[in-house]
Design a protein around this motif. Sequence first.
Motif, PDB file in Angstrom:
ATOM      1  N   GLY A  31      -0.176  -6.688  -1.073  1.00 42.03           N
ATOM      2  CA  GLY A  31      -0.423  -6.850  -2.439  1.00 42.03           C
ATOM      3  C   GLY A  31      -1.805  -6.148  -2.945  1.00 42.03           C
ATOM      4  O   GLY A  31      -2.764  -6.385  -2.679  1.00 42.03           O
ATOM      5  N   SER A  32      -1.319  -5.388  -4.138  1.00 43.37           N
ATOM      6  CA  SER A  32      -2.510  -4.411  -4.507  1.00 43.37           C
ATOM      7  C   SER A  32      -2.777  -4.304  -6.000  1.00 43.37           C
ATOM      8  O   SER A  32      -1.678  -4.458  -6.683  1.00 43.37           O
ATOM      9  CB  SER A  32      -2.350  -3.169  -3.801  1.00 43.37           C
TER      10      SER A  32
ATOM     11  N   GLU B 286       5.283 -10.576  -1.323  1.00 44.66           N
ATOM     12  CA  GLU B 286       5.212  -9.312  -0.467  1.00 44.66           C
ATOM     13  C   GLU B 286       4.301  -9.614   0.628  1.00 44.66           C
ATOM     14  O   GLU B 286       4.153  -9.402   1.747  1.00 44.66           O
ATOM     15  CB  GLU B 286       4.500  -8.169  -1.527  1.00 44.66           C
TER      16      GLU B 286
ATOM     17  N   ALA C 231       3.240  -5.251   6.525  1.00 42.31           N
ATOM     18  CA  ALA C 231       2.193  -4.720   5.672  1.00 42.31           C
ATOM     19  C   ALA C 231       2.590  -3.030   5.533  1.00 42.31           C
ATOM     20  O   ALA C 231       2.205  -2.482   4.636  1.00 42.31           O
ATOM     21  CB  ALA C 231       0.961  -4.765   5.905  1.00 42.31           C
TER      22      ALA C 231
ATOM     23  N   TYR D  70      -0.216   8.117   9.869  1.00 41.19           N
ATOM     24  CA  TYR D  70      -0.154   7.224   8.642  1.00 41.19           C
ATOM     25  C   TYR D  70       0.729   5.986   9.039  1.00 41.19           C
ATOM     26  O   TYR D  70       1.924   6.010   9.403  1.00 41.19           O
ATOM     27  CB  TYR D  70       0.182   7.828   7.586  1.00 41.19           C
TER      28      TYR D  70
ATOM     29  N   ARG E  93      -4.705   4.820   4.129  1.00 43.86           N
ATOM     30  CA  ARG E  93      -5.979   5.534   3.365  1.00 43.86           C
ATOM     31  C   ARG E  93      -6.697   6.825   4.223  1.00 43.86           C
ATOM     32  O   ARG E  93      -7.490   6.856   4.430  1.00 43.86           O
ATOM     33  CB  ARG E  93      -7.173   4.740   2.712  1.00 43.86           C
TER      34      ARG E  93
ATOM     35  N   ALA F 203       0.163   7.556   0.815  1.00 45.48           N
ATOM     36  CA  ALA F 203      -0.039   6.090   0.106  1.00 45.48           C
ATOM     37  C   ALA F 203       1.220   5.479   0.111  1.00 45.48           C
ATOM     38  O   ALA F 203       2.353   6.285  -0.211  1.00 45.48           O
ATOM     39  CB  ALA F 203      -0.865   6.289  -1.076  1.00 45.48           C
ATOM     40  N   GLY F 204       1.336   4.217   0.275  1.00 39.47           N
ATOM     41  CA  GLY F 204       2.438   3.638   0.040  1.00 39.47           C
ATOM     42  C   GLY F 204       2.335   2.158  -0.493  1.00 39.47           C
ATOM     43  O   GLY F 204       1.225   1.693  -0.777  1.00 39.47           O
ATOM     44  N   GLY F 205       3.466   1.364  -0.781  1.00 40.63           N
ATOM     45  CA  GLY F 205       3.471   0.165  -1.099  1.00 40.63           C
ATOM     46  C   GLY F 205       4.440  -0.823  -0.607  1.00 40.63           C
ATOM     47  O   GLY F 205       5.673  -0.174  -0.449  1.00 40.63           O
ATOM     48  N   GLY F 206       4.234  -2.045  -0.595  1.00 44.97           N
ATOM     49  CA  GLY F 206       5.531  -2.879  -0.358  1.00 44.97           C
ATOM     50  C   GLY F 206       6.600  -2.971  -1.475  1.00 44.97           C
ATOM     51  O   GLY F 206       6.047  -3.349  -2.570  1.00 44.97           O
TER      52      GLY F 206
ATOM     53  N   GLU G 194       0.708   2.658  -8.179  1.00 41.13           N
ATOM     54  CA  GLU G 194      -0.037   2.235  -7.222  1.00 41.13           C
ATOM     55  C   GLU G 194      -0.294   3.215  -6.081  1.00 41.13           C
ATOM     56  O   GLU G 194      -1.181   3.319  -5.732  1.00 41.13           O
ATOM     57  CB  GLU G 194       0.970   0.925  -6.610  1.00 41.13           C
TER      58      GLU G 194
ATOM     59  N   LYS H 287      -3.702   5.096  -5.558  1.00 37.13           N
ATOM     60  CA  LYS H 287      -4.356   5.046  -4.056  1.00 37.13           C
ATOM     61  C   LYS H 287      -4.497   6.496  -3.543  1.00 37.13           C
ATOM     62  O   LYS H 287      -5.728   6.808  -3.055  1.00 37.13           O
ATOM     63  CB  LYS H 287      -3.571   4.392  -2.907  1.00 37.13           C
TER      64      LYS H 287
END
Length: 466
Positions: free
Chosen positions: A288-289, A315, A377, A401, A421, A434-437, A450, A454
């Motif tokens: 969660g970002s 998430e 995550a 990564y 990162r 960089a990634g995200g859920g 997002e 990042k």
Amino acid sequence: METLSSHHFGSRDRKGLLAFLQYCQHQAQSDGKPRIGSIALQVRDLDPLAVLQSIREVGEPHLYLERRAVSVSGAESVAFLNATGPERFQAVREFTESWSSRIIATGDLDGWFSGPLFFQAFAFAAGNEPSATVFLPKWQICRTERECIAVANLLIEPETVLEPEADRVLRAHGAFSNPSGFASVEAPHLGSVKIRREDPELYRARVSEALHSIGEGRVAKVVLSRWMELIAEKDFRPLETLRGLREAYPDCFAFSYSRGEGASWIGATPERLIQLSGGRFETEALAGSAPRGQSLAEDTVRGHELLSSDKDLREHAYVVQTIRKGLEELGLSPEVGQHPHLLRLSNVQHLRTPISGVLQPERALLDFTERLHPTPAVGGVPRNAAVELIQELEPFSRGLYTGFLGWQKPGGEGEAVVALRTARMEGKTARLYAGGGIVEGSDPDQELKETEFKLLAMAHALGADL
Ligand SMILES: C=C(O[C@H]1C=CC=C(C(=O)O)[C@@H]1O)C(=O)O
């Protein structure tokens, strides 16, 4: 691991050291198997990154990990293994156990970092070539608030000529005792930097496909990622760049790692996968970002929004539940924070739930990493289906990564952090990831934003003027 009292090393003179090495050699001759003579010496406070910069040999592995002035580092290897495929954890376990039984340690053995450490790095996926590396370094420098310890690990074979080994240790100890001998080197200016990146539309399309798979019930959550490359006029210098990174992200784990050949990885990750120390384990759910606000007021609003965002909380909850279950399967009783709180970093904030407990029954770091990696995550839920989907949708290999790296003592204690990162550096190119859920209700535009903030934060921290 056998430990010999420091009397065997006498007054740190050559004679005492040779007597210790002769003992190791005698043991090696008794069964024809090499021994590791591990010599720990307390030294004056110094900056281990500066030491690593000056002793690092091209083509040799190194690993550096630091947070809040506590750091471990190791360079060159006396024992090394690359492992690939689903058996990689078992291969690393066997390597660690086999070498641990052949270590003979002496010197200043009372400190937390007095003995030899096995440095490990695992790629995100088992299929990456090679997907895990473990090595016992020749030189280690570890620093806590209280002490700084230098360790030399020497490979002693039945026929090793001992005198040159002893002289090398004494020379190194002399150098480590004089911190001013290690000047820290700043990263050179990169000059103008060109950017190469995947078409952002491709990422948006991947997110849409993931949402489709979520709708069909194939997965409940999946973490997708993208990359961006910085192409500089001069070669990137990972260790020098790390200096800036650790200053930009004082609350993160700054790391640098190279297997020896090929690329180096550096990063500043906020996420600890696991720490085992003093009979306890500590881990965390981090997912969660949101970006930081430009003003205190904006920052507070963004923080509140994150804490009450249904999408981010779901998430996050997948990560908490999966880590809790994994720990219970190891026979442990985790204490889990009741609600996530905000972890505020220089340019991003996350939802974080601390998870810790008593280490009973006794377990080694590898037991935890094998059970927990990849957490949702970085992977998803259910784990295998999410990893498969990631490999279908992402047209690149993640390498380290979203994998993890860290160290383990022969007794099993240690620490591993998730490689987020992070940048893979080779020559003039640095590839950032960089990634995200993604969960039901995720918005492809927001997800693209997002990853963008990042990536840009990382690019700035590496010294690119974009
Ligand atoms: C995969 C990444 O972040 C993970 C860790 C923290 C927050 C995350 C998120 O909010 O999506 C991700 O799960 C990344 O930053 O590349």
